[in-house]
Design an enzyme around this catalytic site. Structure first.
Site, mmCIF file in Angstrom:
data_model
loop_
_atom_site.group_PDB
_atom_site.id
_atom_site.type_symbol
_atom_site.label_atom_id
_atom_site.label_comp_id
_atom_site.label_asym_id
_atom_site.label_seq_id
_atom_site.Cartn_x
_atom_site.Cartn_y
_atom_site.Cartn_z
ATOM 1 N N ASP A 39 0.852 -1.181 0.000
ATOM 2 C CA ASP A 39 0.000 0.000 0.000
ATOM 3 C C ASP A 39 0.883 1.224 0.000
ATOM 4 O OD1 ASP A 39 -2.597 -0.957 -0.060
ATOM 5 O OD2 ASP A 39 -2.472 -1.558 2.037
ATOM 6 N N GLU A 78 -2.398 17.482 7.005
ATOM 7 C CA GLU A 78 -2.202 18.281 5.809
ATOM 8 C C GLU A 78 -2.394 19.760 6.137
ATOM 9 O OE1 GLU A 78 -4.024 15.535 5.846
ATOM 10 O OE2 GLU A 78 -3.383 14.253 4.197
ATOM 11 N N PHE A 111 -14.562 20.445 6.012
ATOM 12 C CA PHE A 111 -14.607 19.645 4.778
ATOM 13 C C PHE A 111 -15.853 18.767 4.791
ATOM 14 C CE2 PHE A 111 -13.731 15.793 2.402
ATOM 15 C CZ PHE A 111 -13.182 16.287 1.240
ATOM 16 N N ALA A 113 -18.117 15.819 2.320
ATOM 17 C CA ALA A 113 -18.027 14.973 1.134
ATOM 18 C C ALA A 113 -18.779 15.609 -0.021
ATOM 19 C CB ALA A 113 -18.576 13.591 1.443
ATOM 20 N N THR A 165 -19.289 19.056 -0.670
ATOM 21 C CA THR A 165 -18.621 20.203 -1.301
ATOM 22 C C THR A 165 -17.160 19.894 -1.627
ATOM 23 O OG1 THR A 165 -17.927 21.081 0.827
ATOM 24 C CG2 THR A 165 -20.044 21.819 -0.011
ATOM 25 N N ARG A 166 -16.545 18.995 -0.881
ATOM 26 C CA ARG A 166 -15.146 18.626 -0.996
ATOM 27 C C ARG A 166 -14.256 19.877 -0.902
ATOM 28 N NH1 ARG A 166 -13.996 15.815 -5.899
ATOM 29 N NH2 ARG A 166 -15.818 16.779 -6.781
ATOM 30 N N MET A 167 -14.635 20.744 -0.034
ATOM 31 C CA MET A 167 -13.848 21.945 0.225
ATOM 32 C C MET A 167 -13.893 22.205 1.722
ATOM 33 S SD MET A 167 -15.095 24.713 -2.594
ATOM 34 C CE MET A 167 -16.727 24.781 -1.904
ATOM 35 N N SER A 168 -12.915 23.000 2.160
ATOM 36 C CA SER A 168 -13.024 23.529 3.513
ATOM 37 C C SER A 168 -12.575 24.982 3.450
ATOM 38 C CB SER A 168 -12.158 22.730 4.475
ATOM 39 O OG SER A 168 -10.792 22.894 4.158
#
Lengths: 600, 682
Positions: free
Chosen positions: B307, B348, B377, B379, B381-384
């Site tokens: 992985d 991150e 964040f 799911a 909008t996949r933004m923060s």
């Protein structure tokens, strides 16, 4: 030893090297049923044969079916030869039995049929006075083809076991048998027999000649009352017959059964030094070619050459030892000048070495080479008498056979025997690279090891077992012509030769007794057929396996290192098994001879 | 955990006195013929010892009593030494098992009944599907799965690792092991195994070797050794008739001596010890294998599936640069990026804050003082981002931000798109930052390849092992990381089924595949792989499916496991070769000794110039016995293994163990003979 002698040995090997590759590649094409230049002639014959016999050439066989077909065929041909021998007097065609030879004795007929079926060609008889031309041609010569083609088919089946991927089958025995005979044996023999004839080998159906001796001979032999009777012989019978055709297959098929009792020492069987070279070459020709066939069919030419190299190394070790031993004068004859006229000061008194039992036409080098070649391969034809070799010189043929007839070996049988040793080698050393041992991508596991060990085990079992019994019982001891270590060598040689399906002999042993005829017969059959069964089972099992693709982690089977390893395993296994027996036979005899002790 | 963790904490001295004592007693117990018969080679030696002992005590007219007695004693020693080797290997496992048993003490479990009440029961009464509550300071009473709560757990009893681990309900870190201790918080555990079948029980059985079964290669090797034994038996049995024929009959003592020296006693005596020690080495690396078969398979592995995340790269991506859009200064971008990341607790997010500080000296601001709304964040909008005082900052994947800009009547400029593609091609993850409907630029989040991975993959390649990186990344990103890490191949955008298909595809080519996994969705692939290493931190399903469990949950350890498997096989091969090669010298010692009395000419084969026939035979027998003892450390430690090609390994081992095996006994036997002669033992 002379440079001339070494040169002859070198020439022999160079020619073998030249011939192996083209023949090997040709044989791969033949068995893989690819196009060859002989197809226009042989193709129709092949198809006709299948039609006549009802063989479906496309049908594939499992190892059990392949083995069964082989056994059925061998059994049938054995019975056929037996019948011919028994009925040879009753065939109403005079030219096929000009000497009016009687039916062969039942037991001898059986022994001979078994001997030729197993590719042994152990001869308990004198051919000139026993076998009619019909028997020689239809019984024995044909069997030379069949047993050779059978051996080759088995080797090919084994190679397919290695090369095939997840397959249940190994090919079709009938097809392999037919193609091997038609495409390989027959064409070569045809040319080869003509070459022999050109050199003086005979090929006729004439009655025996009688000639008057230029120099009458006085012979003393015990008469009926036991007292010596001296007779003067003025004429000699010169045997005739369809010799060249049988001689060719006798050598090419590593059969070795002589048309005459003197075998390849007879001037008709082996007329010139050229035929001598050809005969030696033809013994190794197919076994050497099969190495290349192996490399081609498994897709690793390097592996084929590695096996070839291992065989060559063992061959050379044998011939060098034998030549060295035979080039020495017999120490007991030290001081006896064997060449009065030419021995100058400082020269050996017997410069030719040990000439007892050797044809003067061939000398020491060619006799040592012939003896090595004929016992490396399971041929058994001789151009000199092995029994008369020096102890260590005679040990070479014996030890050659004891290695298992895998130094080139019998046609086919040498290849599959060698491959069993390859598997044992791969298993022993393969673990050392940190993987489950793999042979060309096939994992070698418990089942293969078990059957390979069985194969390896049967051979010494029958040799040492029967020899041990023979030195304990009067029936065994009464046949030896020399006491002391040489007697032991004679007995060992007889069982070794039969088990290895070689057929040569230390002729001092009188093997024409009930004990030896029966036990040697069993030994021959076991040494051929009982060993084939585990061998085919290994092939069958290998065929079903996946092939692990080669990588840097794969055990290398095409390197010099592998050749060294293979040679070591063969030598160590062979030596460890037979060294005790050899040490009391030829080795002891050699040491005793050096200190001036001999036995009568 | 570092990639080179070796579990040194668990290593024991090779000859610990308590283990040696126990092994000495066990080696006598193992003389029981029924136990001994499992090892055909040593069984033959034992039978030989019994025969010589009987001949020794029965009345007879033999004159060589001292010689015969010594032979008999050394034959017994040969058997005992072999038994001792096996007992030593087992002893090391037993010591480990004792330590584990301590963790298995009976505890009180607080079982939750269906009516919600808590009942106190002994832990041994728990059955599958019982639910127990464990609070801080308590021992977890049995193997199970956390179904409620999150806790830190001390698993040192099993792993030897003192740092606590987090176990929580749901997800891939839900499995807990009986005998470990909860350090904080409260969890509810559903019990997944009955008493006697727990992980700890299995582990004890494994390290003790109680259920040890011979592995496939061991069986095959045993057959080879049995075959060789039969051949030598034949050679010796038939030698007596030949000797009688030659008027040089031998005594039974001499013949049995010859036989014992020839049969492969060295490898025969050490074979099971090698196998047990191999398993033990794995345990020392904190890996448990359910069978020796799995360890062997590890040596055979052709393909490693690794992985990406956590194995090849550090678990987290880190911000590595700020790439501005046209007309935007780097400080502007960094400031917006840092602001939007301040409330973001992900690694991150933190790395963005740190990078902005490092590059532009921007300090983290205390957001609580500002009027800030954090947009986490999701799911969908996949933004923060954050909204504050007229600033609305968003960061996210390029297409998410593009949608966001579109909704605000703006577009994502092509040059920013080009930057996004460039970052992706380099194996990075581009995060686009936008403020008030304007794209400011791109943050380059980079996967950090673990140190030393490239070298390890090169070693694997030298061993002929192919590495395939498995990742959910897109092919572009995956290719870049694969190139950087030096793996041979990669599987991008991998779904569990793709992994399974890949394994099957490799296996269809005859290859053996190894992989690690921890999640429940890894379970089918773990079961399909030839070597499936489950992480101890993973789910119960994963641990059941694999054939090994790594207690340290370190996926990189797969590489060490392969090495251990290879070392196990190599040790067997090396000692087999050594054992067989030894025979050459023994022949040169014994054969002349047997027949020199009658045929003094044979003295020429006595190349070692051994002092007398008796001394020669005795020396060979003594050497044969002592070499087993001398090789016990090697058998337990394993032969030295360095990653290299098979050809190179073979060459090296052949020199050491093949040639060494031929030469060593010549020297050894000669030395022993000199000692025997100097103290007049015979």
């Amino acid at each position: 030893m002379t440079s001339n002698g070494w040169l002859q040995i070198a020439v022999f090997f160079a020619l073998l090297l030249l011939a192996a590759k083209p023949l090997g590649l040709y044989m791969a094409r033949v068995y893989e049923r690819q196009k060859t230049w002989l197809d226009p002639v042989l193709g129709p014959v092949e198809r006709l044969l299948y039609r006549l016999t009802g063989v479906n050439p496309e049908a594939e066989m499992r190892w059990t079916e392949y083995g069964a077909a082989m056994l059925i065929f061998s059994c049938a041909t054995l019975l056929l030869t037996y019948a011919i021998e028994r009925l040879q007097h009753a065939i109403p065609i005079p030219m096929l039995n000009p000497q009016h030879l009687a039916a062969v004795e039942p037991y001898l007929a059986w022994n001979t049929a078994a001997s030729f079926t197993t590719n042994t060609n152990w001869q308990s008889y004198v051919p000139e006075t026993t076998m009619s031309y019909l028997t020689q041609m239809a019984g024995l010569a044909t069997h030379n083809f069949w047993s050779a083609a059978t051996g080759m088919a088995l080797a090919i089946a084994f190679i397919r076991g290695i090369s095939r991927r997840e397959s249940k089958t190994l090919g079709n025995f009938w097809v392999d048998l037919t193609r091997g005979t038609l495409w390989v044996l027959l064409p070569i023999c045809l040319v080869y027999a003509l070459a022999l004839v050109s050199q003086g080998a005979i090929q006729n159906l004439k009655p025996y000649d009688t000639v008057t001796l230029i120099e009458p001979q006085t012979v003393t032999a015990p008469g009926a009352d036991g007292k010596p009777v001296t007779t003067t012989v003025t004429t000699q019978t010169i045997a005739q017959g369809p010799l060249a055709s049988q001689e060719a297959i006798k050598m090419l098929g590593t059969n070795g059964g002589g048309f005459f009792n003197a075998n390849s020492a007879h001037p008709f069987e082996n007329p010139t030094p050229l035929t001598n070279l050809l005969e030696m070459l033809s013994i190794f020709l197919i076994p050497a070619g099969l190495c290349i066939t192996l490399g081609r069919m498994v897709g690793s030419p390097g592996h084929g050459w590695a096996v070839f190299a291992a065989m060559s190394v063992l061959w050379f070790a044998g011939v060098a030892t034998c030549y060295w031993a035979e080039a020495q004068p017999n120490p007991l004859l030290h001081g006896v000048n064997q060449r009065v006229a030419t021995a100058g000061p400082g020269q050996s008194l017997s410069p030719g070495g040990n000439m007892e039992g050797k044809e003067v036409r061939f000398g020491v080098a060619d006799s040592a080479l012939f003896a090595t070649v004929t016992t490396d391969a399971s041929c058994g034809a001789v151009n000199s008498m092995h029994d008369s070799f020096m102890p260590l010189g005679g040990m070479v043929p014996l030890a050659n056979i004891m290695m298992g007839e895998i130094i080139f070996g019998g046609v086919g049988s040498g290849m599959y025997g060698m491959l069993i040793f390859v598997i044992v080698t791969v298993f022993i050393a393969g673990l050392m690279v940190g993987r489950t041992p793999e042979y060309l991508g096939k994992k070698v596991q418990a089942y293969e090891v078990q059957l390979s060990m069985l194969y390896v085990l049967i051979f010494p079992l029958i040799i040492l077992g029967f020899a041990a019994v023979s030195v304990l019982i009067p029936a065994g001891l009464s046949s030896i012509s020399n006491h002391g270590p040489h007697g032991l060598s004679q007995i060992l040689y007889a069982y070794t030769s039969s088990a290895g399906n070689n057929g040569s002999a230390f002729a001092g042993l009188n093997a024409n007794t009930h004990w030896y005829n029966s036990t040697l017969g069993i030994t021959m059959l076991v040494g051929r057929f009982l060993m084939i069964v585990p061998m085919l089972a290994v092939a069958g099992s290998l065929a079903t396996k996946k092939i692990v693709p080669p990588s840097l982690g794969t055990f290398p089977v095409n390197s010099t290192l592998f050749t060294v390893l293979l040679v070591s395993v063969i030598l160590i296994v062979g030596a460890l098994t037979f060294f005790p027996a050899l040490s009391l036979g030829p080795i002891l005899e050699h040491l005793l001879l050096r200190s001036g002790i001999s036995f009568s | 955990m570092s990639a080179t963790h070796t579990g040194t904490s668990k290593k024991r001295a090779m000859f610990e006195s308590s283990i040696v004592r126990r092994a000495a007693v066990d080696s006598l117990k193992k003389l029981n013929p029924r136990l001994q018969a499992k090892n055909p080679v040593m069984f033959v030696v034992e039978v030989g010892s019994v025969v010589t002992t009987l001949l020794l005590i029965l009345p007879h007219g033999s004159t060589h009593f001292a010689f015969n007695l010594q032979i008999t004693l050394w034959l017994w020693f040969t058997v005992l030494f072999a038994n001792f080797a096996e007992a030593m290997a087992e002893g090391r496992g037993k010591a480990q098992a004792d330590a584990l048993r301590k963790a298995k003490s009976e505890t009180t479990a607080y079982m939750l009944r269906a009516d919600g009440n808590v009942e106190e029961v002994p832990s041994s009464h728990l059955r599958v599907n019982d639910k127990v509550r464990v609070v801080a300071g308590q021992m977890i009473p049995g193997d199970g799965e956390v179904i409620e709560g999150v806790a830190s757990v001390d698993e040192s009893a099993i792993t030897g690792e003192s740092a606590p681990v987090i176990r929580e309900a749901g997800g891939d870190r839900s499995a807990v092991t009986g005998g470990t201790r909860v350090l904080s918080d409260v969890i509810v555990v559903r019990i997944t195994s009955n008493p006697g079948e727990t992980f700890l029980d299995r582990m004890i059985a494994l390290v003790e070797g109680a259920q040890r079964q011979k592995t496939p290669n061991e069986i095959a090797l045993n057959i080879l050794l049995a075959g060789l034994t039969i051949i030598f038996l034949l050679a010796v049995v038939t030698l007596e008739p030949f000797a009688v024929y030659s008027s040089a009959p031998q005594t039974v003592f001499v013949l049995i001596s010859l036989l014992v020296c020839l049969i492969p006693t060295t490898i025969g005596g050490l074979l099971s010890a090698i196998g047990i020690a191999g398993m033990d080495r794995l345990v020392q690396h904190n890996v448990l294998a359910v069978s020796g078969r799995a360890v062997e398979a590890a040596g055979d592995v052709n393909t490693l599936l690794l992985d990406k995340t956590g194995t090849i790269t550090l678990g987290n991506r880190q911000a590595s640069e700020f790439l501005t859009a046209a007309g935007v200064t780097a400080e502007e971008l960094a400031d917006a990026a840092q602001l939007s990341s301040l409330p973001d607790e992900t690694p991150e997010g933190r790395s963005i804050v740190v990078l902005a500080k490092e590059l532009y000296g921007l300090r983290g601001r205390e957001l609580a003082n500002l009027n800030v709304e954090y947009i986490p964040f999701s799911a969908l909008t996949r933004m923060s981002g954050i909204d504050m005082e007229g600033r609305s900052i968003r960061k996210g994947a390029a297409d998410a931000i593009a949608n966001y800009l579109k909704e605000n009547g703006s577009i994502l400029p092509d040059e920013v798109r080009a930057t996004v593609d460039k970052v992706a091609r380099q194996g990075g993850t581009p995060l686009v930052v936008a403020e008030n409907g304007r794209a400011l630029g791109v943050i380059h989040l980079k996967d950090i390849v673990k140190g030393g991975m490239r070298e390890r993959f090169e070693q694997l390649r030298a061993m002929g092992i192919k590495t395939i990186m498995i990742t959910g990344d897109n092919p572009l990103t995956a290719a870049a990381i694969a190139r950087e890490a030096g793996v041979d191949d990669f599987l991008a955008e991998a779904k569990p089924k793709d992994k399974m298909d890949l394994i099957k595809r490799e296996q269809a080519q005859g290859k053996l595949v190894a992989m690690t996994g921890d999640g429940t969705n890894d379970a089918p692939a773990l079961a399909q792989a030839d070597v499936g290493v489950a992480m101890n931190s993973g789910t119960q399903a994963a641990k059941e499916a694999g054939n090994m469990v790594d207690l340290d949950s370190n996926p990189t350890k797969l590489i060490e496991i392969v090495g251990i498997g290879k070392q196990l096989l190599m040790t067997r091969g090396a000692l087999t070769t050594f054992s067989i090669a030894n025979d050459v010298a023994k022949y040169f010692a014994i054969i002349p000794a047997m027949f020199m009395v009658v045929f003094p000419q044979l003295a020429i084969i006595n190349v070692m110039h051994l002092s007398s026939p008796e001394s020669a035979i005795l020396s060979a027998v003594i050497f044969n016995a002592l070499i087993i003892v001398a090789l016990i450390p090697l058998a337990l430690r394993g032969v030295k293994y360095r990653p290299m090609s098979a050809a190179a390994l073979l060459q090296r081992n052949l020199w050491v163990y093949g040639l060494g095996g031929i030469i060593a006994p010549f020297i050894g036997i000669k030395l022993i003979d000199m000692i025997i002669a100097s103290i007049h033992l015979v």
